[in-house]
Design a protein around this motif. Sequence first.
Motif, PDB file in Angstrom:
ATOM      1  N   GLY A 170      83.256  -2.477  16.845  1.00  0.00           N
ATOM      2  CA  GLY A 170      83.614  -1.148  17.334  1.00  0.00           C
ATOM      3  C   GLY A 170      84.152  -0.269  16.229  1.00  0.00           C
ATOM      4  N   LEU A 171      84.977  -0.836  15.380  1.00  0.00           N
ATOM      5  CA  LEU A 171      85.516  -0.082  14.251  1.00  0.00           C
ATOM      6  C   LEU A 171      84.401   0.332  13.294  1.00  0.00           C
ATOM      7  CD1 LEU A 171      88.161   0.946  13.081  1.00  0.00           C
ATOM      8  CD2 LEU A 171      88.391  -1.209  11.860  1.00  0.00           C
ATOM      9  N   ALA A 172      83.453  -0.555  13.058  1.00  0.00           N
ATOM     10  CA  ALA A 172      82.304  -0.227  12.196  1.00  0.00           C
ATOM     11  C   ALA A 172      81.494   0.917  12.798  1.00  0.00           C
ATOM     12  CB  ALA A 172      81.432  -1.457  11.990  1.00  0.00           C
ATOM     13  N   ALA A 173      81.300   0.902  14.114  1.00  0.00           N
ATOM     14  CA  ALA A 173      80.564   1.987  14.776  1.00  0.00           C
ATOM     15  C   ALA A 173      81.291   3.317  14.597  1.00  0.00           C
ATOM     16  CB  ALA A 173      80.378   1.676  16.264  1.00  0.00           C
ATOM     17  N   ILE A 174      82.596   3.291  14.701  1.00  0.00           N
ATOM     18  CA  ILE A 174      83.388   4.513  14.526  1.00  0.00           C
ATOM     19  C   ILE A 174      83.247   5.030  13.094  1.00  0.00           C
ATOM     20  CG2 ILE A 174      85.738   5.441  14.469  1.00  0.00           C
ATOM     21  CD1 ILE A 174      86.371   3.421  16.759  1.00  0.00           C
ATOM     22  N   VAL A 175      83.335   4.142  12.126  1.00  0.00           N
ATOM     23  CA  VAL A 175      83.239   4.537  10.718  1.00  0.00           C
ATOM     24  C   VAL A 175      81.848   5.082  10.410  1.00  0.00           C
ATOM     25  CG1 VAL A 175      83.242   3.643   8.351  1.00  0.00           C
ATOM     26  CG2 VAL A 175      85.061   2.999   9.934  1.00  0.00           C
ATOM     27  N   ILE A 176      80.809   4.380  10.863  1.00  0.00           N
ATOM     28  CA  ILE A 176      79.434   4.819  10.586  1.00  0.00           C
ATOM     29  C   ILE A 176      79.156   6.168  11.242  1.00  0.00           C
ATOM     30  CG2 ILE A 176      77.000   4.301  11.037  1.00  0.00           C
ATOM     31  CD1 ILE A 176      77.794   1.303  10.708  1.00  0.00           C
ATOM     32  N   ALA A 177      79.593   6.342  12.485  1.00  0.00           N
ATOM     33  CA  ALA A 177      79.325   7.587  13.203  1.00  0.00           C
ATOM     34  C   ALA A 177      80.296   8.700  12.824  1.00  0.00           C
ATOM     35  CB  ALA A 177      79.389   7.330  14.711  1.00  0.00           C
ATOM     36  N   GLY A 178      81.263   8.398  11.985  1.00  0.00           N
ATOM     37  CA  GLY A 178      82.256   9.396  11.595  1.00  0.00           C
ATOM     38  C   GLY A 178      81.667  10.598  10.874  1.00  0.00           C
ATOM     39  N   VAL A 222      78.491   9.417  21.426  1.00  0.00           N
ATOM     40  CA  VAL A 222      78.315   8.117  22.092  1.00  0.00           C
ATOM     41  C   VAL A 222      78.710   6.959  21.189  1.00  0.00           C
ATOM     42  CG1 VAL A 222      76.620   6.558  23.142  1.00  0.00           C
ATOM     43  CG2 VAL A 222      76.631   8.972  23.755  1.00  0.00           C
ATOM     44  N   PRO A 223      78.270   6.899  19.916  1.00  0.00           N
ATOM     45  CA  PRO A 223      78.692   5.764  19.098  1.00  0.00           C
ATOM     46  C   PRO A 223      80.202   5.702  18.890  1.00  0.00           C
ATOM     47  CG  PRO A 223      77.075   7.115  17.908  1.00  0.00           C
ATOM     48  CD  PRO A 223      77.311   7.744  19.230  1.00  0.00           C
ATOM     49  N   ILE A 224      80.835   6.857  18.747  1.00  0.00           N
ATOM     50  CA  ILE A 224      82.290   6.847  18.560  1.00  0.00           C
ATOM     51  C   ILE A 224      82.985   6.433  19.853  1.00  0.00           C
ATOM     52  CG2 ILE A 224      84.313   8.311  18.136  1.00  0.00           C
ATOM     53  CD1 ILE A 224      82.599   9.798  16.047  1.00  0.00           C
ATOM     54  N   ALA A 225      82.536   6.971  20.980  1.00  0.00           N
ATOM     55  CA  ALA A 225      83.147   6.601  22.264  1.00  0.00           C
ATOM     56  C   ALA A 225      82.976   5.109  22.535  1.00  0.00           C
ATOM     57  CB  ALA A 225      82.536   7.428  23.390  1.00  0.00           C
ATOM     58  N   LEU A 229      88.198 -10.299  18.360  1.00  0.00           N
ATOM     59  CA  LEU A 229      88.414  -9.524  17.134  1.00  0.00           C
ATOM     60  C   LEU A 229      87.083  -9.129  16.483  1.00  0.00           C
ATOM     61  CD1 LEU A 229      91.541 -11.306  15.636  1.00  0.00           C
ATOM     62  CD2 LEU A 229      91.421  -9.105  16.832  1.00  0.00           C
ATOM     63  N   VAL A 230      86.057  -9.971  16.632  1.00  0.00           N
ATOM     64  CA  VAL A 230      84.728  -9.595  16.134  1.00  0.00           C
ATOM     65  C   VAL A 230      84.242  -8.350  16.860  1.00  0.00           C
ATOM     66  CG1 VAL A 230      82.298 -10.296  16.102  1.00  0.00           C
ATOM     67  CG2 VAL A 230      84.053 -11.858  15.283  1.00  0.00           C
ATOM     68  N   TRP A 231      84.426  -8.296  18.185  1.00  0.00           N
ATOM     69  CA  TRP A 231      84.022  -7.104  18.948  1.00  0.00           C
ATOM     70  C   TRP A 231      84.812  -5.882  18.502  1.00  0.00           C
ATOM     71  CZ3 TRP A 231      79.590  -6.835  20.948  1.00  0.00           C
ATOM     72  CH2 TRP A 231      78.976  -7.955  21.495  1.00  0.00           C
TER      73      TRP A 231
END
Length: 148
Positions: A21-29, A44-47, A15-17
């Motif tokens: 991943g969710l944080a990367a999606i939000v930041i790169a959004g 790449v960050p979203i993928a 769940l930490v991973w």
Amino acid sequence: MKRPEHNRQEIAAALVWAVIGLAAIVIAGNYAFGTIVRMGPGFVPIALGVMLVLLGLIAAWQGRLADKVTLDLRFRPFALIMGAIVIWVLLIDRVGFVVSTFALVAIAAQSEREITLLETVLLAAGVTLVGYLIFIRGIGIPIAVFGS
């Protein structure tokens, strides 16, 4: 009938991973996504974020089904691998790609207790050669091969 205990440590790690991943999606959004042919800075960050979320959720589900395992923490492998990365960062500008990468692999390999000196040298030489061929010759990353 008693329910079997879940592997909580595996579920928590997975769940930490997924959260990373969710944080990367939000930041790169906020970055342009682009297309597969003309990737934008967010592609790449979203993928990778989507892959981390999916793999984290899959691993958490499998952790639900896995037997409970005791956690065996060892400081030596962690310290050697982290130290090897820090040494690579400190050496790369001074001694170049070849020496710093060889040192990285040689130090990190010592986290495995059964590795011999010959195996360490061969592994470090092989990884250094492949890294040189891929990153310097293939991709053309402007890093000094030997020294600055």
